[in-house]
Scaffold this active site. Sequence first.
Site, mmCIF file in Angstrom:
data_model
loop_
_atom_site.group_PDB
_atom_site.id
_atom_site.type_symbol
_atom_site.label_atom_id
_atom_site.label_comp_id
_atom_site.label_asym_id
_atom_site.label_seq_id
_atom_site.Cartn_x
_atom_site.Cartn_y
_atom_site.Cartn_z
ATOM 1 N N GLY A 72 0.860 -1.357 -0.079
ATOM 2 C CA GLY A 72 0.084 0.007 -0.366
ATOM 3 C C GLY A 72 0.589 1.775 0.052
ATOM 4 O O GLY A 72 2.018 0.998 0.665
ATOM 5 N N LYS A 115 9.847 -2.450 3.239
ATOM 6 C CA LYS A 115 11.295 -2.650 3.157
ATOM 7 C C LYS A 115 11.538 -4.677 2.432
ATOM 8 O O LYS A 115 11.417 -4.348 1.262
ATOM 9 C CB LYS A 115 12.913 -1.701 3.595
ATOM 10 C CG LYS A 115 12.303 -1.236 4.172
ATOM 11 C CD LYS A 115 13.541 -0.493 4.769
ATOM 12 C CE LYS A 115 13.436 -0.407 5.961
ATOM 13 N NZ LYS A 115 12.766 -0.149 6.865
ATOM 14 N N THR A 116 11.122 -5.221 3.452
ATOM 15 C CA THR A 116 10.970 -6.636 3.258
ATOM 16 C C THR A 116 9.948 -6.750 2.451
ATOM 17 O O THR A 116 10.638 -7.574 0.920
ATOM 18 C CB THR A 116 10.903 -7.443 4.003
ATOM 19 O OG1 THR A 116 12.228 -7.035 5.442
ATOM 20 C CG2 THR A 116 11.233 -8.951 4.085
ATOM 21 N N GLU A 285 -1.113 -3.382 9.904
ATOM 22 C CA GLU A 285 -0.999 -4.758 10.398
ATOM 23 C C GLU A 285 -1.244 -4.907 11.016
ATOM 24 O O GLU A 285 -3.027 -5.911 11.438
ATOM 25 C CB GLU A 285 -0.292 -5.183 9.528
ATOM 26 C CG GLU A 285 -0.425 -6.462 9.064
ATOM 27 C CD GLU A 285 -0.371 -7.436 9.792
ATOM 28 O OE1 GLU A 285 -0.758 -8.877 10.085
ATOM 29 O OE2 GLU A 285 1.052 -7.425 10.314
ATOM 30 N N GLU A 337 -6.027 14.195 32.878
ATOM 31 C CA GLU A 337 -6.743 13.404 31.397
ATOM 32 C C GLU A 337 -7.485 14.499 30.516
ATOM 33 O O GLU A 337 -7.700 14.906 29.686
ATOM 34 C CB GLU A 337 -6.656 11.668 30.870
ATOM 35 C CG GLU A 337 -6.343 11.227 31.202
ATOM 36 C CD GLU A 337 -4.119 11.631 31.357
ATOM 37 O OE1 GLU A 337 -3.955 11.609 29.870
ATOM 38 O OE2 GLU A 337 -3.625 10.699 31.255
ATOM 39 N N HIS A 340 -6.433 17.945 29.417
ATOM 40 C CA HIS A 340 -5.423 17.686 27.510
ATOM 41 C C HIS A 340 -6.632 17.529 27.001
ATOM 42 O O HIS A 340 -6.018 18.029 26.375
ATOM 43 C CB HIS A 340 -4.875 16.277 27.972
ATOM 44 C CG HIS A 340 -3.512 15.972 28.631
ATOM 45 N ND1 HIS A 340 -3.080 16.684 28.455
ATOM 46 C CD2 HIS A 340 -3.146 14.796 29.253
ATOM 47 C CE1 HIS A 340 -1.506 16.415 29.565
ATOM 48 N NE2 HIS A 340 -2.009 15.028 29.879
ATOM 49 N N ASP A 411 4.471 14.680 30.334
ATOM 50 C CA ASP A 411 4.403 15.842 29.739
ATOM 51 C C ASP A 411 5.094 17.003 29.504
ATOM 52 O O ASP A 411 5.472 17.843 28.557
ATOM 53 C CB ASP A 411 3.015 16.383 30.118
ATOM 54 C CG ASP A 411 2.177 15.538 30.121
ATOM 55 O OD1 ASP A 411 2.295 14.168 29.793
ATOM 56 O OD2 ASP A 411 0.833 15.155 30.926
HETATM 57 P P1 ATP Z 1 12.510 -3.814 9.193
HETATM 58 O O1 ATP Z 1 12.977 -2.142 9.303
HETATM 59 O O2 ATP Z 1 11.681 -3.840 10.817
HETATM 60 O O3 ATP Z 1 12.943 -5.297 9.044
HETATM 61 P P2 ATP Z 1 10.427 -3.417 7.183
HETATM 62 O O4 ATP Z 1 10.642 -2.544 6.448
HETATM 63 O O5 ATP Z 1 11.579 -4.572 6.304
HETATM 64 O O6 ATP Z 1 11.120 -3.431 8.656
HETATM 65 P P3 ATP Z 1 8.378 -5.228 6.660
HETATM 66 O O7 ATP Z 1 9.348 -6.273 7.275
HETATM 67 O O8 ATP Z 1 8.663 -5.241 4.878
HETATM 68 O O9 ATP Z 1 8.698 -3.825 7.090
HETATM 69 O O10 ATP Z 1 7.397 -5.171 7.315
HETATM 70 C C1 ATP Z 1 6.425 -5.965 8.112
HETATM 71 C C2 ATP Z 1 4.966 -6.331 8.076
HETATM 72 O O11 ATP Z 1 3.960 -5.221 7.621
HETATM 73 C C3 ATP Z 1 4.990 -6.986 6.037
HETATM 74 O O12 ATP Z 1 4.375 -8.676 6.040
HETATM 75 C C4 ATP Z 1 3.396 -6.672 5.628
HETATM 76 O O13 ATP Z 1 2.243 -7.016 6.486
HETATM 77 C C5 ATP Z 1 2.622 -4.992 6.612
HETATM 78 N N1 ATP Z 1 3.544 -3.876 6.153
HETATM 79 C C6 ATP Z 1 3.928 -2.646 5.848
HETATM 80 N N2 ATP Z 1 4.352 -2.202 4.841
HETATM 81 C C7 ATP Z 1 3.693 -2.287 4.133
HETATM 82 C C8 ATP Z 1 2.881 -1.451 2.598
HETATM 83 N N3 ATP Z 1 3.032 -0.485 2.428
HETATM 84 N N4 ATP Z 1 1.540 -2.220 2.279
HETATM 85 C C9 ATP Z 1 1.398 -3.037 3.079
HETATM 86 N N5 ATP Z 1 1.841 -3.634 4.211
HETATM 87 C C10 ATP Z 1 2.388 -3.178 4.301
#
Ligand code: ATP
Length: 501
Positions: A72, A115-116, A285, A337, A340, A411
């Site tokens: 996304g 990123k993954t 997520e 609270e 605030h 705070d």
């Molecule tokens: P890290 O730096 O901690 O390794 P990362 O940037 O590699 O994290 P991911 O491992 O790719 O993050 O994301 C973790 C989970 O978050 C994914 O498996 C997915 O479910 C959700 N997620 C993160 N970003 C998105 C996105 N842009 N769209 C959809 N799902 C996402």
Amino acid sequence: MAKGILFGTLTGALVFAFYLGYDPLPLVLLLIVAGAVVTFFHTRSGKGISLAGTEGKKRTSCIPDTSFDDIGGQDRAKQELKEALDFLIHRTQIDSYGIRPIKGILLTGPPGTGKTLMAKAAAHYTDSVFVSASGSEFVEMYVGVGAQRIRQLFREARRRAKKSGKTSGVVFIDEIDAIGGRREGGTQHREYDQTLNQLLTEMDGITSDQDVRILVIAATNRKELLDSALLRPGRFDRHIEVDLPDKRARKQILQLHTRNKPLDDRVDLEKIASETFGFSGAQLESLTNEAAIYALRDGEKTIGPQHFSAAIDKVMMGEKTDKKASTEERERVAIHELGHAIVAEVVHPGSVSQVSLSPRGQALGYVRQHPGEDRYLYTREHIEGRIMVCLAGTAAEQEFYGNRSTGARNDFEQAHRYIRMLIQTGLSDLGIVDPELVSKEQMREEGMRILKEIEERTSSILSRYRPVMEQSLEILLKEEVLSGEEFRRLLKAQSLTEARV
Ligand code: ATP
């Protein structure tokens, strides 16, 4: 299973030896030494490394299922990545121009931003096999093991590609900073150096005329720590920023992760997206997952807005705790609270989503606020408003009890951060200043002046809205939760009464 039988047999044999009058101690020592030697060689041979794609031996293909459509937002990052990947796809055309292959792409950004996912989608897009490892897996106390694992990772990518008839492979290294941190003089970093050198050697070995072309994608949250040898042209020379999602992207991510979930018609993902400013993809997520768990626990067939609301609190603040406050303390927390909340609504109307009196994480109560639209630039008035909200908890205690408690440390820390921001960005009465040249004394004086002035403004708002405070307090103590809508209704009612008088 086999390990269990072996363990049982050995234990039985030892007991039997003891029964016959033999001393089993030398045998036990021998077994411990043998175990240690086997474990050492197992680790050295690199078998301990986890390679994505090996899970599930039945898998015939190592191409990930994740595509760019499953990510996304991140439109710019996806676009940049696709452009770089096109070089891998249109090989012959690239070769005919004599363009050298892209060897490495570096993805940088906060944790959980996808990123993954991007690296997997890159492998899917280019029809490449995918192998991955985390930088921390290469950090070993034995010199040479990390380097050997790097060699094994690249070899594995080539082997798998050949086995599945593919011509390219993506090697993904997460947390590259664990091995690619800046090298310093001295010999104490020999292991890191060897691992990093091996990675550089493998990357230098990637040429255009290979059967299997390898692309290295690495990810880090801390690009500034990386060794410049990694970043020079010909290595990781494409850097792509993967940012926290904006409101539109958050909505898309929520849509993706609720595709397989039964949502109530009243659930408004647009509203949830605007209430989750600062959330990463991973947190979004988790939010959808937690909401589904709450619905299941309630025995409901669909996931309703109340489940999402509870899930936002959980992801933001942590799980509910069993902290039992006394009646007197609960009332003080409620007043704090509400202080605030009142000031937040006055300075940023519509920003309170909920006031809650249930303990979560470290907090005994909290106000969930959202900024409406995502903001990246702030005016002096806006920051002063934020400082007022920070101070309002203590100011409300002062207004009601004539004294303060210890519950406002966070705070105050936040208020001081905003005050520093005002001074350093030239928004204070000191005007535009070079922060390095402002003395501590000047900072302190200006900080105190701002604090005092804002404290007075905050107190005057609270005494004006005391009737709302009392009404809300009654509801909050009884119900534990006061929704933003209900709270605004009470505020509006007081304003109307005042207007009539
Ligand atoms: P890290 O730096 O901690 O390794 P990362 O940037 O590699 O994290 P991911 O491992 O790719 O993050 O994301 C973790 C989970 O978050 C994914 O498996 C997915 O479910 C959700 N997620 C993160 N970003 C998105 C996105 N842009 N769209 C959809 N799902 C996402």
